[in-house]
Design a protein around this motif. Sequence first.
Motif, PDB file in Angstrom:
ATOM      1  N   ILE A   1      -5.823  13.478   4.291  1.00 11.70           N
ATOM      2  CA  ILE A   1      -4.939  12.371   4.908  1.00 11.70           C
ATOM      3  C   ILE A   1      -5.183  12.663   6.568  1.00 11.70           C
ATOM      4  CG2 ILE A   1      -2.997  10.895   5.272  1.00 11.70           C
ATOM      5  CD1 ILE A   1      -3.920  10.843   2.555  1.00 11.70           C
ATOM      6  N   LYS A   2      -5.870  11.488   7.101  1.00 12.22           N
ATOM      7  CA  LYS A   2      -5.731  11.717   8.620  1.00 12.22           C
ATOM      8  C   LYS A   2      -4.448  11.352   9.441  1.00 12.22           C
ATOM      9  CE  LYS A   2      -8.572  10.499  12.756  1.00 12.22           C
ATOM     10  NZ  LYS A   2      -9.750  10.516  13.212  1.00 12.22           N
ATOM     11  N   LEU A   3      -4.033  11.861  10.134  1.00 15.48           N
ATOM     12  CA  LEU A   3      -2.433  11.925  10.554  1.00 15.48           C
ATOM     13  C   LEU A   3      -2.485  10.872  11.634  1.00 15.48           C
ATOM     14  CD1 LEU A   3      -1.374  15.643  10.517  1.00 15.48           C
ATOM     15  CD2 LEU A   3      -0.800  13.742   8.856  1.00 15.48           C
ATOM     16  N   TYR A   4      -1.458   9.796  11.574  1.00 16.51           N
ATOM     17  CA  TYR A   4      -1.262   9.066  12.550  1.00 16.51           C
ATOM     18  C   TYR A   4       0.197   8.940  12.795  1.00 16.51           C
ATOM     19  CZ  TYR A   4      -6.036   6.965  11.859  1.00 16.51           C
ATOM     20  OH  TYR A   4      -7.199   6.797  11.715  1.00 16.51           O
ATOM     21  N   ASP A   5       0.686   9.007  14.086  1.00 14.94           N
ATOM     22  CA  ASP A   5       2.261   9.012  14.335  1.00 14.94           C
ATOM     23  C   ASP A   5       2.485   7.626  14.535  1.00 14.94           C
ATOM     24  OD1 ASP A   5       1.274   7.975  17.118  1.00 14.94           O
ATOM     25  OD2 ASP A   5       1.497  10.085  17.937  1.00 14.94           O
ATOM     26  N   ARG A   6       3.830   7.411  14.647  1.00 12.29           N
ATOM     27  CA  ARG A   6       4.360   5.848  14.655  1.00 12.29           C
ATOM     28  C   ARG A   6       3.719   5.131  15.554  1.00 12.29           C
ATOM     29  NH1 ARG A   6      10.621   4.069  14.832  1.00 12.29           N
ATOM     30  NH2 ARG A   6      10.299   1.726  15.055  1.00 12.29           N
ATOM     31  N   THR A   7       3.579   5.481  16.993  1.00 15.46           N
ATOM     32  CA  THR A   7       2.922   4.800  17.901  1.00 15.46           C
ATOM     33  C   THR A   7       1.423   4.354  17.622  1.00 15.46           C
ATOM     34  OG1 THR A   7       4.178   5.832  19.612  1.00 15.46           O
ATOM     35  CG2 THR A   7       2.342   4.836  20.397  1.00 15.46           C
ATOM     36  N   ALA A   8       0.619   5.160  17.053  1.00 13.94           N
ATOM     37  CA  ALA A   8      -0.740   4.625  16.858  1.00 13.94           C
ATOM     38  C   ALA A   8      -0.639   3.974  15.627  1.00 13.94           C
ATOM     39  CB  ALA A   8      -1.366   6.156  16.394  1.00 13.94           C
ATOM     40  N   PHE A   9       0.177   4.062  14.639  1.00 14.67           N
ATOM     41  CA  PHE A   9       0.030   3.124  13.398  1.00 14.67           C
ATOM     42  C   PHE A   9       0.531   1.668  13.850  1.00 14.67           C
ATOM     43  CE2 PHE A   9      -0.303   2.115   9.291  1.00 14.67           C
ATOM     44  CZ  PHE A   9      -0.330   3.126   8.342  1.00 14.67           C
ATOM     45  N   GLU A  10       1.579   1.782  14.680  1.00 11.84           N
ATOM     46  CA  GLU A  10       2.096   0.526  15.115  1.00 11.84           C
ATOM     47  C   GLU A  10       0.910  -0.513  15.978  1.00 11.84           C
ATOM     48  OE1 GLU A  10       5.983   1.086  17.126  1.00 11.84           O
ATOM     49  OE2 GLU A  10       6.867   0.959  15.257  1.00 11.84           O
TER      50      GLU A  10
ATOM     51  N   ASN B   1       0.860  -1.263  -0.129  1.00  5.79           N
ATOM     52  CA  ASN B   1       0.041   0.142  -0.056  1.00  5.79           C
ATOM     53  C   ASN B   1       1.012   1.237   0.099  1.00  5.79           C
ATOM     54  OD1 ASN B   1      -1.472   2.100   2.077  1.00  5.79           O
ATOM     55  ND2 ASN B   1      -3.079   1.200   0.563  1.00  5.79           N
ATOM     56  N   LEU B   2       1.118   1.838  -1.213  1.00  2.00           N
ATOM     57  CA  LEU B   2       1.855   2.881  -1.278  1.00  2.00           C
ATOM     58  C   LEU B   2       1.697   4.185  -1.620  1.00  2.00           C
ATOM     59  CD1 LEU B   2       3.953   0.384  -3.854  1.00  2.00           C
ATOM     60  CD2 LEU B   2       4.268   0.551  -1.548  1.00  2.00           C
ATOM     61  N   PHE B   3       2.659   5.207  -1.224  1.00  2.00           N
ATOM     62  CA  PHE B   3       2.577   6.411  -1.563  1.00  2.00           C
ATOM     63  C   PHE B   3       1.412   7.123  -0.850  1.00  2.00           C
ATOM     64  CE2 PHE B   3       2.757  10.414  -4.182  1.00  2.00           C
ATOM     65  CZ  PHE B   3       4.164  10.417  -4.302  1.00  2.00           C
ATOM     66  N   THR B   4       1.221   6.761   0.450  1.00  2.00           N
ATOM     67  CA  THR B   4       0.166   7.699   1.220  1.00  2.00           C
ATOM     68  C   THR B   4      -1.466   7.149   0.815  1.00  2.00           C
ATOM     69  OG1 THR B   4       1.910   9.257   1.878  1.00  2.00           O
ATOM     70  CG2 THR B   4      -0.439   9.374   2.623  1.00  2.00           C
ATOM     71  N   SER B   5      -1.525   5.887   0.515  1.00  2.00           N
ATOM     72  CA  SER B   5      -2.827   5.700   0.129  1.00  2.00           C
ATOM     73  C   SER B   5      -3.508   4.982   1.273  1.00  2.00           C
ATOM     74  CB  SER B   5      -2.784   4.517  -0.916  1.00  2.00           C
ATOM     75  OG  SER B   5      -1.927   5.110  -2.299  1.00  2.00           O
ATOM     76  N   PHE B   6      -3.372   5.636   2.390  1.00  2.00           N
ATOM     77  CA  PHE B   6      -4.084   5.431   3.716  1.00  2.00           C
ATOM     78  C   PHE B   6      -4.485   6.710   4.411  1.00  2.00           C
ATOM     79  CE2 PHE B   6      -3.839   4.130   8.119  1.00  2.00           C
ATOM     80  CZ  PHE B   6      -4.790   3.036   7.978  1.00  2.00           C
ATOM     81  N   GLY B   7      -5.448   6.341   5.470  1.00  2.00           N
ATOM     82  CA  GLY B   7      -5.790   7.538   6.196  1.00  2.00           C
ATOM     83  C   GLY B   7      -7.073   8.372   5.341  1.00  2.00           C
ATOM     84  N   TYR B   8      -7.704   7.769   4.649  1.00  2.00           N
ATOM     85  CA  TYR B   8      -8.472   8.743   3.584  1.00  2.00           C
ATOM     86  C   TYR B   8      -9.974   9.053   4.614  1.00  2.00           C
ATOM     87  CZ  TYR B   8      -6.119   7.633  -0.620  1.00  2.00           C
ATOM     88  OH  TYR B   8      -5.327   7.855  -1.908  1.00  2.00           O
ATOM     89  N   PHE B   9      -9.905   8.283   5.532  1.00  2.00           N
ATOM     90  CA  PHE B   9     -11.390   8.199   6.343  1.00  2.00           C
ATOM     91  C   PHE B   9     -11.120   8.903   7.501  1.00  2.00           C
ATOM     92  CE2 PHE B   9     -10.563   4.397   3.767  1.00  2.00           C
ATOM     93  CZ  PHE B   9     -11.666   4.537   2.721  1.00  2.00           C
ATOM     94  N   ASP B  10     -12.456   9.725   7.833  1.00  2.00           N
ATOM     95  CA  ASP B  10     -12.174  10.461   8.977  1.00  2.00           C
ATOM     96  C   ASP B  10     -12.290   9.447  10.435  1.00  2.00           C
ATOM     97  OD1 ASP B  10     -12.520  12.839   7.712  1.00  2.00           O
ATOM     98  OD2 ASP B  10     -14.732  12.725   7.602  1.00  2.00           O
ATOM     99  N   GLU B  11     -13.192   8.337  10.513  1.00  2.00           N
ATOM    100  CA  GLU B  11     -13.033   7.672  11.488  1.00  2.00           C
ATOM    101  C   GLU B  11     -11.938   6.530  11.504  1.00  2.00           C
ATOM    102  OE1 GLU B  11     -15.486   7.037   8.852  1.00  2.00           O
ATOM    103  OE2 GLU B  11     -16.734   8.928   9.568  1.00  2.00           O
ATOM    104  N   ASN B  12     -11.289   6.393  12.614  1.00  2.00           N
ATOM    105  CA  ASN B  12     -10.251   5.527  12.914  1.00  2.00           C
ATOM    106  C   ASN B  12     -10.720   4.006  12.458  1.00  2.00           C
ATOM    107  OD1 ASN B  12      -8.482   7.393  13.854  1.00  2.00           O
ATOM    108  ND2 ASN B  12      -9.153   7.001  15.872  1.00  2.00           N
TER     109      ASN B  12
END
Length: 243
Positions: free
Chosen positions: A196-205, A107-118
């Motif tokens: 793009i919804k922002l997730y830091d490393r901790t949240a993403f992990e 899943n490349l080139f920031t094709s994630f975080g498109y949605f408002d809800e976690n």
Amino acid sequence: MAWYQESFGNDYLIVYKHRDMQGAYHEVKKMIDWLDLPQGAQVLDLCCGMGRHSMALTEFGYEVTGVDLSEVLLNEALKLDETKQVTWLRGDMREVPIERQFDAVVNLFTSFGYFDENEQNEKVIGEVQRLLKKGGRFIIDFLNPVYIQANLVPQSERMEGDLLIREARAIEEGCVRKRIVISQKDTADRHYLEQIKLYDRTAFEAMLEKAGLHIDSVYGGYDGQPYEAEASSRMIFVGHKEG
């Protein structure tokens, strides 16, 4: 209509015209080392867009399936794939219309975080897990929110032929938003939003681990340097499905 249903149309091809096959080839060359899979391995490119990375993956001997929601981008991918090497499918990344499993999902080139809800974004991670064979590898290439916040360019503009493209960027409500205005003589301005919804490393992990995906490495870019919060422009997770 959701922003991603409006934004990934014909104007998207103009705004991102500068992205080339050569760049995709070099990025994929690095990914090959990370994936460490034999020739003929089955790879799913989730949110394949115009198919640049899918096509580059086939050059390295993988059997590739590309999935995207945008008919316009998939049509571009079909044009690129003159010898019909890739299986192209239209589908939503939260409910991918595939039952079989793959040796790798990218899943490349920031094709994630498109949605408002976690919960909706977590569904995408759940699909990556579902679509992987046990021990299968994944790469999720996301932006680095720390770097974005420090280096955001609020406004820029450029000409593309007879089109004036203006881009305004801001961080609002936990998202990075880009508002694009395309101006052309004698026609009404065309407006688009990318978010793009922002997730830091901790949240993403935490999301990956919750889904049963194990992280092997986190890189800060395709140069293969380890992720550093302040210095890295990307946050690339490489890992595998447990089991």
